[in-house]
Design a protein around this motif. Sequence first.
Motif, PDB file in Angstrom:
ATOM      1  N   ASP A 324      62.246  48.887  31.364  1.00 15.09           N
ATOM      2  CA  ASP A 324      63.502  48.243  31.805  1.00 15.09           C
ATOM      3  C   ASP A 324      64.608  48.492  30.791  1.00 15.09           C
ATOM      4  N   LEU A 325      64.255  48.379  29.509  1.00 13.61           N
ATOM      5  CA  LEU A 325      65.251  48.571  28.457  1.00 13.61           C
ATOM      6  C   LEU A 325      65.792  50.005  28.470  1.00 13.61           C
ATOM      7  N   VAL A 326      64.884  50.977  28.531  1.00 15.38           N
ATOM      8  CA  VAL A 326      65.299  52.387  28.504  1.00 15.38           C
ATOM      9  C   VAL A 326      66.133  52.715  29.745  1.00 15.38           C
ATOM     10  N   ALA A 327      65.677  52.257  30.925  1.00 19.99           N
ATOM     11  CA  ALA A 327      66.417  52.544  32.166  1.00 19.99           C
ATOM     12  C   ALA A 327      67.820  51.925  32.091  1.00 19.99           C
ATOM     13  N   GLY A 328      67.881  50.694  31.617  1.00 20.54           N
ATOM     14  CA  GLY A 328      69.186  50.010  31.504  1.00 20.54           C
ATOM     15  C   GLY A 328      70.119  50.752  30.562  1.00 20.54           C
ATOM     16  N   ARG A 329      69.606  51.187  29.429  1.00 24.66           N
ATOM     17  CA  ARG A 329      70.446  51.870  28.429  1.00 24.66           C
ATOM     18  C   ARG A 329      70.911  53.227  28.962  1.00 24.66           C
ATOM     19  N   PHE A 330      69.987  53.949  29.628  1.00 25.17           N
ATOM     20  CA  PHE A 330      70.372  55.237  30.233  1.00 25.17           C
ATOM     21  C   PHE A 330      71.525  55.012  31.221  1.00 25.17           C
ATOM     22  N   ARG A 331      71.357  54.000  32.098  1.00 24.22           N
ATOM     23  CA  ARG A 331      72.382  53.743  33.140  1.00 24.22           C
ATOM     24  C   ARG A 331      73.730  53.453  32.482  1.00 24.22           C
ATOM     25  N   GLU A 332      73.692  52.601  31.491  1.00 25.67           N
ATOM     26  CA  GLU A 332      74.912  52.198  30.765  1.00 25.67           C
ATOM     27  C   GLU A 332      75.629  53.427  30.174  1.00 25.67           C
ATOM     28  N   ILE A 333      74.869  54.269  29.476  1.00 28.76           N
ATOM     29  CA  ILE A 333      75.476  55.421  28.779  1.00 28.76           C
ATOM     30  C   ILE A 333      76.020  56.429  29.795  1.00 28.76           C
ATOM     31  N   GLU A 335      76.968  55.879  32.906  1.00 26.78           N
ATOM     32  CA  GLU A 335      78.167  55.342  33.584  1.00 26.78           C
ATOM     33  C   GLU A 335      79.395  55.454  32.691  1.00 26.78           C
ATOM     34  N   LYS A 336      79.175  55.223  31.412  1.00 26.57           N
ATOM     35  CA  LYS A 336      80.316  55.210  30.490  1.00 26.57           C
ATOM     36  C   LYS A 336      80.751  56.620  30.083  1.00 26.57           C
ATOM     37  N   ASN A 337      79.751  57.499  29.779  1.00 29.40           N
ATOM     38  CA  ASN A 337      80.100  58.802  29.178  1.00 29.40           C
ATOM     39  C   ASN A 337      79.663  60.017  29.997  1.00 29.40           C
ATOM     40  N   GLY A 338      79.010  59.803  31.128  1.00 26.84           N
ATOM     41  CA  GLY A 338      78.596  60.924  31.965  1.00 26.84           C
ATOM     42  C   GLY A 338      77.196  61.421  31.620  1.00 26.84           C
ATOM     43  N   SER A 339      76.617  62.223  32.550  1.00 29.89           N
ATOM     44  CA  SER A 339      75.224  62.681  32.392  1.00 29.89           C
ATOM     45  C   SER A 339      75.030  63.589  31.183  1.00 29.89           C
ATOM     46  N   GLU A 340      76.072  64.320  30.819  1.00 29.06           N
ATOM     47  CA  GLU A 340      75.929  65.256  29.699  1.00 29.06           C
ATOM     48  C   GLU A 340      75.767  64.538  28.358  1.00 29.06           C
ATOM     49  N   SER A 341      75.994  63.239  28.357  1.00 30.66           N
ATOM     50  CA  SER A 341      75.882  62.506  27.085  1.00 30.66           C
ATOM     51  C   SER A 341      74.445  62.054  26.806  1.00 30.66           C
ATOM     52  N   PHE A 361      62.651  64.365  35.841  1.00 31.07           N
ATOM     53  CA  PHE A 361      63.377  63.132  35.530  1.00 31.07           C
ATOM     54  C   PHE A 361      64.759  63.467  34.952  1.00 31.07           C
ATOM     55  N   ALA A 362      64.796  64.440  34.027  1.00 30.45           N
ATOM     56  CA  ALA A 362      66.080  64.795  33.403  1.00 30.45           C
ATOM     57  C   ALA A 362      67.036  65.376  34.446  1.00 30.45           C
ATOM     58  N   ARG A 363      66.555  66.349  35.204  1.00 27.11           N
ATOM     59  CA  ARG A 363      67.483  67.074  36.098  1.00 27.11           C
ATOM     60  C   ARG A 363      67.803  66.301  37.381  1.00 27.11           C
ATOM     61  N   ALA A 364      66.756  65.668  37.967  1.00 25.47           N
ATOM     62  CA  ALA A 364      66.985  65.034  39.273  1.00 25.47           C
ATOM     63  C   ALA A 364      67.463  63.586  39.150  1.00 25.47           C
ATOM     64  N   VAL A 365      66.995  62.868  38.135  1.00 23.34           N
ATOM     65  CA  VAL A 365      67.354  61.454  38.024  1.00 23.34           C
ATOM     66  C   VAL A 365      68.572  61.286  37.113  1.00 23.34           C
ATOM     67  N   LEU A 366      68.483  61.838  35.884  1.00 25.97           N
ATOM     68  CA  LEU A 366      69.625  61.684  34.956  1.00 25.97           C
ATOM     69  C   LEU A 366      70.733  62.679  35.276  1.00 25.97           C
ATOM     70  N   LYS A 367      70.389  63.726  36.038  1.00 25.08           N
ATOM     71  CA  LYS A 367      71.340  64.775  36.428  1.00 25.08           C
ATOM     72  C   LYS A 367      71.934  65.507  35.224  1.00 25.08           C
ATOM     73  N   THR A 368      71.065  65.833  34.296  1.00 23.69           N
ATOM     74  CA  THR A 368      71.473  66.642  33.140  1.00 23.69           C
ATOM     75  C   THR A 368      70.459  67.774  32.924  1.00 23.69           C
ATOM     76  N   ASN A 369      70.942  68.891  32.395  1.00 21.33           N
ATOM     77  CA  ASN A 369      70.030  69.967  32.005  1.00 21.33           C
ATOM     78  C   ASN A 369      69.668  69.865  30.525  1.00 21.33           C
ATOM     79  N   ASN A 370      70.056  68.761  29.892  1.00 24.78           N
ATOM     80  CA  ASN A 370      69.736  68.569  28.476  1.00 24.78           C
ATOM     81  C   ASN A 370      68.272  68.147  28.337  1.00 24.78           C
ATOM     82  N   ILE A 371      67.402  69.121  28.389  1.00 21.06           N
ATOM     83  CA  ILE A 371      65.979  68.809  28.186  1.00 21.06           C
ATOM     84  C   ILE A 371      65.380  69.890  27.299  1.00 21.06           C
TER      85      ILE A 371
END
Length: 377
Positions: A324-333, A335-341, A361-371
Motif C-alpha cells: 500500500d505504501l509503495v503504490a501510494g508513493r508511486f501514484r503521488e510521484i 501525478e505530480k511529476n509524470g511517469s518519467e520521474s 509493471f514498469a511499462r504497462a502500469v507505471l507507463k515508463t521505460n525506466n527499467i
Amino acid sequence: MTTSKIITINGRELTFENDETILEVARRNGIEIPTLCHLKGTQPTGACRICVVEVEGARNLMPACCTPAADKMVVRTESPQVVAARRLIIQLMLASGNHNCAIRGSDNQDWTAFQLKVQEEDGSSDLCPVWGDCRLQDLAYRYQVSGERFDATVNRYPIEDVNPFIVRDFSRCILCGRCVQACCEVQVNNAISFGYRGPFSKIIAAGDRPLKDSDCVFCGECVQVCPVGALVEKEARYRVRPWETGKVRTTCTYCGVGCQILLHVKDGKVVKVTGVPDSPPNHGSLCVKGRFGFDFINSEKRLTKPLIKENGKFREADWDEALDLVAGRFREIVEKNGSESVGVLTSARVTNEENYIANKFARAVLKTNNIDHCARL
Ligand code: SF4
Ligand code: SF4
Ligand code: SF4
Ligand code: FES
C-alpha cells in the motif's frame, strides 16, 4: 569424378572428410574409443594415450584423437594389443597419487595404511570426492584393472583450497591437460599451464602461485572438464554425490546472454551449477556468477519480510502495509511529476519470470521505460 576415401575400422568400411581424425570418424559412426585428454573444440595434445588403436602397417599403436584418417587405413580399436596398452596406462594413472576409490583394489595388505594416509592428507574419512563420477574410474571398470600393480607415487604437492570456489587436489591429477586447454583455448583466460618436469610435473598458475593470486577469474571451466577428482567445486566437495541430486535445466538470470545451466538440487537446495553441454549460447561454459553465485538462494541473511524506513531506521512490516505504501508513493510521484520521474531496478537474484513481471509493471502500469537490471550496474 572424385572417388570417396575409405577407412576400415573394426571391419567396417567408412568414408571420411579430409581433416577428420580416426577418433572423429569412429565417433561419427557409433564406434566408441575411450578418451581422457581429448577436449572437443581444442587442439588435440595426445597427452594421455588412452585412445590408442592398432593401425595396420604402423610400428606402434597410434593415438586416435590426433591421428588423421587416411585412405585405405585399416584400424582396430579393441585388439588384444590395444587392450593391453590401455590396461597398463590405467594402472599407471591409478598409481600416480591418492586414488583411493574402490578401483584401487582391496586385496593388498597396504590398503588400510594407504586409506589412512589419504584421509590424513585429504581431511576426510570418505572415499575420493568424485567417486562414481570419474572417467578414470569408469575406464578401470571397463578394462577390469585395479591400482594394485604398482605402488602409489609420492604425493608431492598439498591440496590448495585457499579460494572460495575451487579445490585443487594435485594428488589426483593425471596431467591430462584438459584444464589447461579449457582455460587457454575455450575461455582464453590463460591462467594455468604445465609446470616443472618429469615426476615433479604440475598444473601451475602464475609461476606456481594459488589460483587466487593469478589471472584466474574463477569461471570454473577447468573444474567442469577435469575427468577425475583433481578439480572440484569447494561447496560440493564431500557434501554431494552425483546420484543424490536431481538436475533442473534453466536459464542463468545474471545477464542477458541467456546461458543454459543445470541446477543440481539435493533436498530442495541448489548445491552445484554446471553449464549445459552442446547447447547454445554458452555450449557448457559459464562465468563465475553463473557457476558459483548461487549461495544467496539458501542464505540465512535473505530478507523474508518487507522493511519500511522511518526516521532513518528500518522496521519490519507486513506485505499489505508495504505494498500500500509503495503504490501510494508511486501514484503521488507520477501525478505530480509524470511517469518519467519513476523507475524500477530489478535483480539478477530473482527468476526470469519475476523480471518479466517487473518489466510489465514498469511499462504497462507505471507507463515508463525506466527499467534496468543489476547485471549492468
Ligand atoms: S579421481 Fe577417480 S580414479 Fe582417482 S580416486 Fe577419485 S574416483 Fe578413483
Ligand atoms: S577457473 Fe577459469 S580462469 Fe581459473 S583456471 Fe579454471 S578455467 Fe582458468
Ligand atoms: S587438474 Fe584435472 S584436467 Fe587438469 S591436468 Fe589434472 S586431471 Fe587433467
Ligand atoms: S585421448 Fe587421445 S591421447 Fe588422450
